[in-house]
Design an enzyme around this catalytic site. Structure first.
Site, PDB file in Angstrom:
ATOM      1  N   HIS A  97      32.343  37.459  50.706  1.00  0.00           N
ATOM      2  CA  HIS A  97      32.180  36.470  49.649  1.00  0.00           C
ATOM      3  C   HIS A  97      32.712  35.125  50.110  1.00  0.00           C
ATOM      4  CE1 HIS A  97      36.045  38.524  49.111  1.00  0.00           C
ATOM      5  NE2 HIS A  97      36.513  37.363  48.703  1.00  0.00           N
ATOM      6  N   HIS A  99      34.274  31.635  48.707  1.00  0.00           N
ATOM      7  CA  HIS A  99      34.876  30.960  47.558  1.00  0.00           C
ATOM      8  C   HIS A  99      34.411  29.507  47.536  1.00  0.00           C
ATOM      9  CE1 HIS A  99      38.141  33.995  46.829  1.00  0.00           C
ATOM     10  NE2 HIS A  99      37.977  34.230  48.111  1.00  0.00           N
TER      11      HIS A  99
HETATM   12  P1  AMP Z   1      39.597  37.524  48.492  1.00  0.00           P
HETATM   13  O1  AMP Z   1      41.093  37.415  48.496  1.00  0.00           O
HETATM   14  O2  AMP Z   1      38.964  36.485  49.377  1.00  0.00           O
HETATM   15  O3  AMP Z   1      39.122  38.929  48.816  1.00  0.00           O
HETATM   16  O4  AMP Z   1      39.149  37.155  47.041  1.00  0.00           O
HETATM   17  C1  AMP Z   1      38.703  38.074  46.094  1.00  0.00           C
HETATM   18  C2  AMP Z   1      38.398  37.303  44.840  1.00  0.00           C
HETATM   19  O5  AMP Z   1      37.635  38.130  43.986  1.00  0.00           O
HETATM   20  C3  AMP Z   1      39.639  36.864  44.064  1.00  0.00           C
HETATM   21  O6  AMP Z   1      39.640  35.447  43.914  1.00  0.00           O
HETATM   22  C4  AMP Z   1      39.499  37.592  42.718  1.00  0.00           C
HETATM   23  O7  AMP Z   1      39.940  36.815  41.627  1.00  0.00           O
HETATM   24  C5  AMP Z   1      38.000  37.856  42.664  1.00  0.00           C
HETATM   25  N1  AMP Z   1      37.586  39.009  41.862  1.00  0.00           N
HETATM   26  C6  AMP Z   1      38.041  40.278  41.970  1.00  0.00           C
HETATM   27  N2  AMP Z   1      37.418  41.083  41.090  1.00  0.00           N
HETATM   28  C7  AMP Z   1      36.534  40.300  40.412  1.00  0.00           C
HETATM   29  C8  AMP Z   1      35.599  40.537  39.372  1.00  0.00           C
HETATM   30  N3  AMP Z   1      35.415  41.754  38.838  1.00  0.00           N
HETATM   31  N4  AMP Z   1      34.848  39.494  38.935  1.00  0.00           N
HETATM   32  C9  AMP Z   1      35.017  38.262  39.459  1.00  0.00           C
HETATM   33  N5  AMP Z   1      35.887  37.971  40.442  1.00  0.00           N
HETATM   34  C10 AMP Z   1      36.644  38.982  40.919  1.00  0.00           C
END
Ligand code: AMP
Length: 139
Positions: A97, A99
């Protein structure tokens, strides 16, 4: 199935801002700033370096489009576009993903950058290790 695959399949709800055949952009549930969006390929891959060049290029076409919309739509002064790769980088969800974080003058958010320095020939040595590891596009 991973949490983002469940979002793709609709098993877990999400607030979507963009969707096409292969990609999805939705609101991050724990935003760094309000309007923080995640852009993902629908096909599961754990990290960015698991993508082919072509898949990464396709992801970034969407990232570019959504980034412009976040900036314009929210009147952001700037953006941070970030991909965490692996646990050591802070990756928590192991489905690629990107950001897209809207930034505003004086929003109080500070990333914890530090600035190290190299000794003697160290920078060149690091550069050479990277150069040697670059592989041709094998898509
Ligand atoms: P990372 O640390 O780069 O793996 O970021 C994961 C991101 O996913 C974090 O910013 C979380 O807030 C976001 N996240 C986790 N679960 C969900 C969800 N169900 N819907 C939307 N965002 C999510």
């Amino acid at each position: 199935m991973c949490v983002f695959c469940k979002i793709v399949s609709g098993e877990i709800p999400s607030v979507k801002v963009y969707e096409d055949e292969g990609f999805l952009a939705f609101m991050d549930i724990g935003p760094v700033n309000k309007g923080h969006v995640l852009v993902i390929p629908k096909k599961h891959a754990e990290t960015f370096v698991d993508l082919t060049e072509e898949e990464a290029a396709e992801l970034f076409k969407r990232v570019n489009r959504i980034a412009k919309a976040v900036k314009l739509g929210l009147g952001a002064d700037g953006l941070n576009i970030i991909i965490n790769v692996g646990k050591a980088s802070g990756q928590e969800v192991f489905h690629v993903h990107t950001h897209i974080i809207p930034r505003f003058e004086n929003d109080g958010m500070k990333f914890g950058w530090r600035k190290l320095s190299y000794n003697d020939n160290e920078m060149e040595e690091y550069a050479e290790r990277i150069r040697k590891a670059i592989t041709p596009n094998d898509d």
